[in-house]
Design a protein around this motif. Structure first.
Motif, mmCIF file in Angstrom:
data_model
loop_
_atom_site.group_PDB
_atom_site.id
_atom_site.type_symbol
_atom_site.label_atom_id
_atom_site.label_comp_id
_atom_site.label_asym_id
_atom_site.label_seq_id
_atom_site.Cartn_x
_atom_site.Cartn_y
_atom_site.Cartn_z
ATOM 1 N N ARG A 100 0.810 -1.208 0.000
ATOM 2 C CA ARG A 100 0.000 0.000 0.000
ATOM 3 C C ARG A 100 0.849 1.266 0.000
ATOM 4 N NH1 ARG A 100 -4.939 0.493 3.717
ATOM 5 N NH2 ARG A 100 -5.462 1.910 1.990
ATOM 6 N N ASP A 101 2.122 1.108 -0.241
ATOM 7 C CA ASP A 101 3.047 2.240 -0.300
ATOM 8 C C ASP A 101 3.117 2.746 -1.734
ATOM 9 O OD1 ASP A 101 5.117 4.058 -0.133
ATOM 10 O OD2 ASP A 101 6.568 2.645 0.704
ATOM 11 N N ALA A 102 2.843 4.037 -1.928
ATOM 12 C CA ALA A 102 2.908 4.599 -3.272
ATOM 13 C C ALA A 102 4.282 4.426 -3.898
ATOM 14 C CB ALA A 102 2.523 6.080 -3.232
ATOM 15 N N SER A 103 5.337 4.416 -3.084
ATOM 16 C CA SER A 103 6.691 4.278 -3.629
ATOM 17 C C SER A 103 6.864 2.969 -4.381
ATOM 18 C CB SER A 103 7.730 4.370 -2.502
ATOM 19 O OG SER A 103 7.701 5.633 -1.877
ATOM 20 N N THR A 104 6.309 1.889 -3.854
ATOM 21 C CA THR A 104 6.463 0.598 -4.526
ATOM 22 C C THR A 104 5.586 0.524 -5.768
ATOM 23 O OG1 THR A 104 4.755 -0.448 -3.156
ATOM 24 C CG2 THR A 104 7.016 -0.536 -2.356
ATOM 25 N N MET A 105 4.487 1.273 -5.772
ATOM 26 C CA MET A 105 3.631 1.303 -6.967
ATOM 27 C C MET A 105 4.281 2.122 -8.073
ATOM 28 S SD MET A 105 -0.031 1.917 -5.058
ATOM 29 C CE MET A 105 -0.331 1.216 -3.445
ATOM 30 N N TRP A 106 4.760 3.318 -7.737
ATOM 31 C CA TRP A 106 5.405 4.175 -8.733
ATOM 32 C C TRP A 106 6.637 3.513 -9.326
ATOM 33 C CZ3 TRP A 106 5.545 8.680 -4.726
ATOM 34 C CH2 TRP A 106 4.272 9.262 -4.615
ATOM 35 N N LEU A 107 7.362 2.777 -8.485
ATOM 36 C CA LEU A 107 8.648 2.215 -8.893
ATOM 37 C C LEU A 107 8.566 0.708 -9.113
ATOM 38 C CD1 LEU A 107 10.889 4.312 -6.470
ATOM 39 C CD2 LEU A 107 10.670 4.603 -8.950
ATOM 40 N N SER A 108 7.411 0.231 -9.525
ATOM 41 C CA SER A 108 7.250 -1.210 -9.753
ATOM 42 C C SER A 108 8.187 -1.716 -10.842
ATOM 43 C CB SER A 108 5.798 -1.535 -10.100
ATOM 44 O OG SER A 108 5.391 -0.849 -11.279
ATOM 45 N N ASP A 109 8.470 -0.875 -11.841
ATOM 46 C CA ASP A 109 9.405 -1.294 -12.891
ATOM 47 C C ASP A 109 10.806 -1.513 -12.321
ATOM 48 O OD1 ASP A 109 7.392 -1.171 -14.742
ATOM 49 O OD2 ASP A 109 8.026 0.710 -15.650
ATOM 50 N N ALA A 110 11.193 -0.691 -11.352
ATOM 51 C CA ALA A 110 12.508 -0.866 -10.713
ATOM 52 C C ALA A 110 12.565 -2.184 -9.961
ATOM 53 C CB ALA A 110 12.789 0.302 -9.772
ATOM 54 N N ILE A 111 11.466 -2.550 -9.295
ATOM 55 C CA ILE A 111 11.420 -3.833 -8.592
ATOM 56 C C ILE A 111 11.501 -4.988 -9.584
ATOM 57 C CG2 ILE A 111 10.004 -5.307 -7.111
ATOM 58 C CD1 ILE A 111 8.899 -2.724 -5.843
ATOM 59 N N ASP A 112 10.779 -4.865 -10.696
ATOM 60 C CA ASP A 112 10.820 -5.910 -11.720
ATOM 61 C C ASP A 112 12.220 -6.081 -12.315
ATOM 62 O OD1 ASP A 112 8.107 -6.302 -11.363
ATOM 63 O OD2 ASP A 112 7.518 -5.069 -13.085
ATOM 64 N N ALA A 113 13.010 -5.017 -12.289
ATOM 65 C CA ALA A 113 14.352 -5.051 -12.880
ATOM 66 C C ALA A 113 15.420 -5.576 -11.930
ATOM 67 C CB ALA A 113 14.742 -3.649 -13.363
ATOM 68 N N PHE A 114 15.054 -5.968 -10.708
ATOM 69 C CA PHE A 114 16.050 -6.408 -9.733
ATOM 70 C C PHE A 114 16.972 -7.525 -10.234
ATOM 71 C CE2 PHE A 114 13.773 -4.966 -5.557
ATOM 72 C CZ PHE A 114 14.183 -3.673 -5.795
ATOM 73 N N PRO A 115 16.510 -8.500 -11.013
ATOM 74 C CA PRO A 115 17.454 -9.523 -11.475
ATOM 75 C C PRO A 115 18.653 -8.935 -12.223
ATOM 76 C CG PRO A 115 15.215 -10.268 -11.837
ATOM 77 C CD PRO A 115 15.118 -8.831 -11.395
ATOM 78 N N LYS A 116 18.445 -7.784 -12.854
ATOM 79 C CA LYS A 116 19.529 -7.128 -13.583
ATOM 80 C C LYS A 116 20.263 -6.112 -12.718
ATOM 81 C CE LYS A 116 20.484 -4.315 -17.690
ATOM 82 N NZ LYS A 116 19.875 -3.671 -18.903
ATOM 83 N N THR A 117 19.528 -5.327 -11.927
ATOM 84 C CA THR A 117 20.145 -4.226 -11.187
ATOM 85 C C THR A 117 20.696 -4.640 -9.829
ATOM 86 O OG1 THR A 117 18.016 -3.576 -10.210
ATOM 87 C CG2 THR A 117 18.628 -2.561 -12.321
ATOM 88 N N LEU A 118 20.196 -5.764 -9.291
ATOM 89 C CA LEU A 118 20.675 -6.267 -7.997
ATOM 90 C C LEU A 118 21.065 -7.740 -8.148
ATOM 91 C CD1 LEU A 118 17.988 -4.781 -5.543
ATOM 92 C CD2 LEU A 118 20.284 -3.883 -6.007
ATOM 93 N N PRO A 119 22.165 -8.027 -8.835
ATOM 94 C CA PRO A 119 22.548 -9.425 -9.058
ATOM 95 C C PRO A 119 22.875 -10.179 -7.776
ATOM 96 C CG PRO A 119 24.287 -7.919 -9.782
ATOM 97 C CD PRO A 119 23.085 -7.082 -9.502
ATOM 98 N N GLY A 120 23.142 -9.451 -6.692
ATOM 99 C CA GLY A 120 23.403 -10.104 -5.407
ATOM 100 C C GLY A 120 22.183 -10.175 -4.514
ATOM 101 N N LEU A 121 20.997 -10.026 -5.077
ATOM 102 C CA LEU A 121 19.770 -9.969 -4.288
ATOM 103 C C LEU A 121 19.559 -11.246 -3.471
ATOM 104 C CD1 LEU A 121 17.204 -8.187 -3.797
ATOM 105 C CD2 LEU A 121 16.099 -9.541 -5.584
ATOM 106 N N VAL A 122 19.380 -11.051 -2.173
ATOM 107 C CA VAL A 122 19.095 -12.159 -1.262
ATOM 108 C C VAL A 122 17.590 -12.352 -1.109
ATOM 109 C CG1 VAL A 122 19.342 -12.967 1.124
ATOM 110 C CG2 VAL A 122 21.281 -11.874 -0.040
ATOM 111 N N GLY A 123 16.839 -11.243 -1.103
ATOM 112 C CA GLY A 123 15.391 -11.350 -0.964
ATOM 113 C C GLY A 123 14.703 -10.052 -1.321
ATOM 114 N N SER A 124 13.521 -10.152 -1.926
ATOM 115 C CA SER A 124 12.679 -9.003 -2.222
ATOM 116 C C SER A 124 11.283 -9.326 -1.706
ATOM 117 C CB SER A 124 12.642 -8.715 -3.725
ATOM 118 O OG SER A 124 11.782 -7.628 -4.025
ATOM 119 N N HIS A 125 10.766 -8.470 -0.819
ATOM 120 C CA HIS A 125 9.533 -8.776 -0.121
ATOM 121 C C HIS A 125 8.596 -7.581 -0.148
ATOM 122 C CE1 HIS A 125 11.697 -12.231 1.684
ATOM 123 N NE2 HIS A 125 12.710 -11.378 1.733
#
Length: 329
Positions: free
Chosen positions: A272-297
């Motif tokens: 329900r955070d507007a930040s995650t809605m506005w930046l949903s494309d950034a979250i979708d891009a995590f496999p590329k932008t955060l190659p060391g990602l441990v978790g996204s929740h």
């Protein structure tokens, strides 16, 4: 939830490029630097400090430059991102460490991400709360935000740009403004979908005209007093100056255009955070932008102030991530 640490929190002032940084530390072990957002303070991490300490970490929550008892330079350009990264490096050095894991919320998430980007030798793991990592790129931020809202309405980021404008709205009643701002972005008190958007201001009006009444569940009257007392003493200019450097950051960080963060990383946001809605494309891009990602929740039903709204869940995710991050080469 872990019981409070036997080691009490300690307030300290340490030297920084701007003069000093105020911090609160608790616990012993690997260093974890906690960076707050707008309009908050080290106090935003009051529910994380004892838990991280009990998990075997030296948890350190800072007042960002311009806030609390940290230095507040007069120059607007003293609040550019690279300056804030250097403040974090100075804290790590002043505490006798050579590296740290860094956690940020809201603007602090951006500071944490860029600290890991610019100084990977110092910041070897990064967690971002509420605001996901989005690499530098595209048009100037001022051009982007100028087109948000439109017609008789102005986006809050644009509203914050002119020095003195937002200060004139907030400072006559800091406590009331903070209460409304926190409520507007909290899941249990935010306006409904048919209400005017609290991120927009009618041209010639005030942002607070769209704030709801009442306090969110995570904020007591006495806790609000702590936040209000800090800003009543310091004013809002230092905090707002972060927004006034977005174009400077875009210029400063040109050499990092499109850069990924390779360190072990974590993202936690609210549905329900507007930040995650506005930046949903950034979250979708995590496999590329955060190659060391441990978790996204994305925590269902959570708003913007996530480590305060949903402290137990965020604490669990942080401790799990830190266990992975501290063992990474």
């Amino acid at each position: 939830m872990a019981q409070p640490s036997a080691l009490a929190p300690v307030h300290r002032l340490v030297p920084s490029p701007a003069g000093r940084v105020h911090l609160v530390e608790q616990g012993e072990g690997p260093l974890v630097l906690l960076i707050h957002g707008f309009p908050e303070s080290w106090y935003s991490w009051r529910r994380q400090l004892p838990v991280l300490a009990d998990a075997g970490y030296r948890a350190v929550a800072v007042d960002v430059r311009g806030y609390g008892r940290s230095s507040r330079p007069d120059r607007v350009d003293a609040y550019r991102m690279l300056e804030l990264v250097e403040d974090g490096v100075a804290v790590v050095e002043a505490l006798g460490a050579d590296h740290a894991m860094v956690v940020g919320h809201d603007w602090g998430a951006g500071i944490a991400a860029h600290s890991a980007l610019v100084r990977p030798d110092v910041f070897r793991a990064v967690a971002m709360l509420s605001v996901p990592y989005a690499p530098r790129g595209g048009p100037r931020p001022s051009e982007v935000f100028a087109g948000t809202g439109g017609g008789p309405e102005e986006f809050y980021v644009s509203y914050f740009q002119e020095a003195g404008r937002a200060e004139a709205e907030i400072e006559p009643d800091v406590r009331g403004w903070l209460a409304g701002f926190y409520a507007a972005l909290s899941a249990d008190t935010m306006p409904g979908p048919d209400a005017p958007d609290p991120h927009l201001v009618t041209r010639g009006g005030r942002l607070r005209d769209r704030f709801p009444a009442g306090l969110p569940h995570w904020l007591s009257e006495s806790e609000l007093d702590v936040y209000a007392g800090e800003f009543e003493r310091t004013g809002m200019r230092g905090a707002l100056n972060r927004y006034r450097n977005m174009d400077r950051d875009w210029e400063d960080l040109a050499g990092f255009d499109g850069a990924a963060l390779a360190q072990p990383s974590l993202f936690v946001g609210g549905t329900r955070d507007a930040s995650t809605m506005w930046l949903s494309d950034a979250i979708d891009a995590f496999p590329k932008t955060l190659p060391g990602l441990v978790g996204s929740h994305l925590l269902d039903g959570a708003g913007h102030w996530i480590q305060q709204e949903r402290a137990d869940e965020v604490n669990r995710l942080l401790v799990e991530w830190l266990a992975v991050a501290r063992s990474a080469p």
